[in-house]
Design an enzyme around this catalytic site. Structure first.
Site, PDB file in Angstrom:
ATOM      1  N   ASP A 120      25.056  41.089  52.123  1.00 27.99           N
ATOM      2  CA  ASP A 120      26.407  40.953  52.714  1.00 27.99           C
ATOM      3  C   ASP A 120      26.439  40.321  54.152  1.00 27.99           C
ATOM      4  O   ASP A 120      25.786  41.132  55.116  1.00 27.99           O
ATOM      5  CB  ASP A 120      27.519  42.163  52.455  1.00 27.99           C
ATOM      6  CG  ASP A 120      27.486  42.329  50.922  1.00 27.99           C
ATOM      7  OD1 ASP A 120      27.489  41.354  50.246  1.00 27.99           O
ATOM      8  OD2 ASP A 120      27.652  43.242  50.765  1.00 27.99           O
ATOM      9  N   GLU A 175      35.543  38.247  41.229  1.00 18.77           N
ATOM     10  CA  GLU A 175      34.342  39.068  41.652  1.00 18.77           C
ATOM     11  C   GLU A 175      34.730  40.069  42.400  1.00 18.77           C
ATOM     12  O   GLU A 175      35.288  39.916  43.499  1.00 18.77           O
ATOM     13  CB  GLU A 175      33.345  38.119  42.195  1.00 18.77           C
ATOM     14  CG  GLU A 175      31.860  38.824  42.591  1.00 18.77           C
ATOM     15  CD  GLU A 175      30.953  38.088  43.531  1.00 18.77           C
ATOM     16  OE1 GLU A 175      29.993  38.856  43.791  1.00 18.77           O
ATOM     17  OE2 GLU A 175      31.080  36.745  43.363  1.00 18.77           O
TER      18      GLU A 175
END
Length: 261
Positions: free
Chosen positions: A61, A50
């Site tokens: 995030d 990924e």
């Protein structure tokens, strides 16, 4: 049109194996390090990579991935440069590549051009965490036409009716978020994680991978016992930054005891 990612995951499932997918930020450490990092992870047993696209406002995030994105942006890394690098090295990569990108980056690049360059650069799938399921029609048909899978996410707070809608006709795999919050390492999982993963697995016709907060061999074994594999991001980024390659290999290889390659 066949898809490299779907084929790789299907092969693992048919062989009774489970997937370990590491996340790295494109350009963290320099784009000239991208090939060596991908090859290192593949050699250690990763099923796919990924690859994060750096973005200035990464809402999903945690701090580790945010810092990695900032390091990449400070080096002038752009989506165009990432495509160019992947195009140059794709003949030296056999593992499937999945982009993790926020929608604004793709919109600014242009949906059609993005899909074309995914094909040219050997990208097999995309994760767009800020693209609501109800709005994916702006991107999914364009990707599908090019043979690129759009991977959907589900969460611990997704109601059963919504889970059914998201999982129906899913492609590649289902990304099952295992924490309530952003990415990052955790000491332990919420108690309901196992039940949740089993529920998603029972509903899905494609592999189910658990991600967010997975950072130890114990986490990997625990999560993978309920689904088809795991995605590990913040810990992998930390280990690259600290050059703890043996620990990284141990994290990936220790998962083999739980049937993960």
């Amino acid at each position: 049109m066949t898809n490299k990612l779907a084929n790789a995951l299907r092969k693992g499932t048919d062989e009774g194996e489970k997937a370990f997918i590491p996340y790295i930020m494109a350009g963290d450490g320099g784009l000239d390090q991208l090939l060596s990092r991908i090859n290192r992870l593949e050699k250690a047993g990763a099923a796919a990579i990924e690859l994060g696209i750096p973005f200035s406002d990464p809402v999903a995030d945690g701090p580790v991935i945010q810092r990695a994105g900032l390091r990449s942006l400070k080096q002038g890394v752009t989506l165009k440069k990432i495509f160019s690098t992947l195009h140059e090295i794709q003949d030296q990569i056999t593992i499937p590549i999945i982009f993790m990108s926020y929608l604004n980056s793709i919109m600014a690049y242009g949906f059609e051009q993005f899909a074309r360059d995914c094909v040219k650069s050997g990208v097999s799938g995309c994760i767009v965490p800020d693209l609501p399921f109800e709005e994916e029609g702006i991107l999914k048909p364009v990707l599908k036409k090019s043979g690129i899978v759009l991977i959907r996410l589900v969460t611990l707070t997704s109601p059963k009716a919504r889970l059914n809608k998201i999982i129906k006709d899913a492609e590649g795999f289902i990304y099952a978020v295992t924490v309530k919050g952003t990415t990052g390492t955790r000491e332990s999982f919420e108690e309901e994680v196992g039940v949740y993963l089993q529920e998603v697995k029972a509903l899905s016709s494609v592999p189910v991978l658990a991600g967010f907060g997975i950072s130890t061999p114990e986490h990997v074994k625990q999560a993978s016992s309920f689904c088809d594999g795991v995605i590990v991001g913040s810990k992998i980024i930390d280990l690259f930054e600290e050059e703890k390659y043996e620990e990284m290999e141990e994290l990936i290889s220790s998962a083999k005891t739980a049937g993960i390659r």
